[in-house]
Design a protein around this motif. Sequence first.
Motif, PDB file in Angstrom:
ATOM      1  N   GLU B  94     -32.042  40.802  11.322  1.00 22.24           N
ATOM      2  CA  GLU B  94     -31.078  41.833  10.958  1.00 22.24           C
ATOM      3  C   GLU B  94     -30.087  42.122  12.077  1.00 22.24           C
ATOM      4  N   ALA B  95     -30.114  41.267  13.112  1.00 22.39           N
ATOM      5  CA  ALA B  95     -29.273  41.534  14.279  1.00 22.39           C
ATOM      6  C   ALA B  95     -27.799  41.646  13.906  1.00 22.39           C
ATOM      7  N   GLU B  96     -27.367  40.794  12.976  1.00 23.79           N
ATOM      8  CA  GLU B  96     -25.943  40.810  12.575  1.00 23.79           C
ATOM      9  C   GLU B  96     -25.514  42.176  12.090  1.00 23.79           C
ATOM     10  N   SER B  97     -26.275  42.697  11.129  1.00 23.73           N
ATOM     11  CA  SER B  97     -25.863  43.970  10.547  1.00 23.73           C
ATOM     12  C   SER B  97     -26.106  45.144  11.494  1.00 23.73           C
ATOM     13  N   TYR B  99     -26.174  45.092  15.066  1.00 23.81           N
ATOM     14  CA  TYR B  99     -25.500  45.184  16.358  1.00 23.81           C
ATOM     15  C   TYR B  99     -24.053  44.701  16.340  1.00 23.81           C
ATOM     16  N   GLU B 100     -23.734  43.728  15.499  1.00 19.55           N
ATOM     17  CA  GLU B 100     -22.393  43.150  15.593  1.00 19.55           C
ATOM     18  C   GLU B 100     -21.277  44.116  15.213  1.00 19.55           C
ATOM     19  N   PRO B 101     -21.507  45.052  14.303  1.00 17.92           N
ATOM     20  CA  PRO B 101     -20.431  45.996  13.988  1.00 17.92           C
ATOM     21  C   PRO B 101     -19.921  46.755  15.209  1.00 17.92           C
ATOM     22  N   ASN B 103     -19.264  45.395  18.030  1.00 18.58           N
ATOM     23  CA  ASN B 103     -18.540  44.490  18.928  1.00 18.58           C
ATOM     24  C   ASN B 103     -17.051  44.811  19.058  1.00 18.58           C
ATOM     25  N   ASP B 104     -16.397  45.204  17.946  1.00 22.09           N
ATOM     26  CA  ASP B 104     -14.946  45.420  18.012  1.00 22.09           C
ATOM     27  C   ASP B 104     -14.599  46.902  18.172  1.00 22.09           C
ATOM     28  N   LYS B 105     -15.511  47.692  18.608  1.00 22.75           N
ATOM     29  CA  LYS B 105     -15.237  49.131  18.765  1.00 22.75           C
ATOM     30  C   LYS B 105     -15.303  49.502  20.246  1.00 22.75           C
TER      31      LYS B 105
END
Lengths: 245, 122
Positions: B94-97, B99-101, B103-105
Amino acid sequence: MHTDLITFLLHMGDNTLILSQRNSEWCGHGPVLEQDIALTNIALDLLGQTRNFYQYAASLSGDGTTEDSLAYLRTVREYYNCLLVEQPNGDWGQTILRQFLFSAYQYPLYEKLKVHPDDTIAAIAAKALKEVTYHLRWSSEWVVRLGDGTPESHSRMIKALDNLWPYTGELFDPASYEQIAAIDSAILKTAWLDRVTAVLAEATLPLPGQTFMQSGGKKGLHSEHLDYLLAELQYLQRTYPGNEW
Amino acid sequence: MNTFIRKCYYGDIPDQKGAGTPEIHTDFTAEQWPLWEVFIRSKQGLDHKHAGSLHAADAKMAIENARDVYTRRQEGVSIWVVESKHIHATNPDEAESLYEPANDKIYRHPAFYDLPDAVKHM
């Protein structure tokens, strides 16, 4: 020339050296990794205490004696350790029980020596007492764990008690040089017996009754086991005198 | 010696029985001693940090083992232990959902303030 003070220091250092050597025989063979490390730590603590006593004894001898010559170049009759510490490891239960019986003796002993008029002895005792407090805690818990554990561990602890108990009388039968300690051995024995009684009760182990007590170690008269132990301990220096790492 | 020791790593923690259960007492083997996580505080005022893990039959033994295994070189002044099974972890899948959000903040970092020269240690 051995004064009583030197002999007393040797006796103290021999007790811890021989028990350290016995415990270190478990290194790499402990029942689980964590307990292997625990017992090896205790062996190293005891070796540290030995060095303190030997260094002090060597400084008093002044005839070229060093802590190393004391450890590696004395024969079995020149060792003054009590018989308890030289007894074989047996199983884990016997090793634990031996440590417990000895730590329970060291604890009140060092507590008294902490205020000894000889500053060096007092300092050694004060430092060692912290270590012994932990050894006593650790070994007490193991005695309870095994005594109050499975039928198998319980029966092994009873066997270990049978094996070791006859060597506990000597602890409170002072040799002439122990007058240096200036401690009433009856007081030591009471403190020791109180502790042992309490822990054995918690471990559901019976307190052994009156039995014949072995003695002699403090005078240099040892069981056969010490010869073998020293042969291993001293092998390198005996075979290659003066060899260094 | 037939003792079998199984090493466990993160995310590979077996679902074992807790400490002090009857099974532990009837068959005392390393395999059945539960795994514990060890947290050490290196000095007063600092946080307890994860130091590693070990096997022990109960909390008392776990603390003593931790003392012997992880504080031999003056690493600590305080020890916490917790049975590994009580630690709940995120699923790597579930790392994508999770932690990745973030990244662009980048504006969430306090990196866009002009600090007066007089302010130190920021």
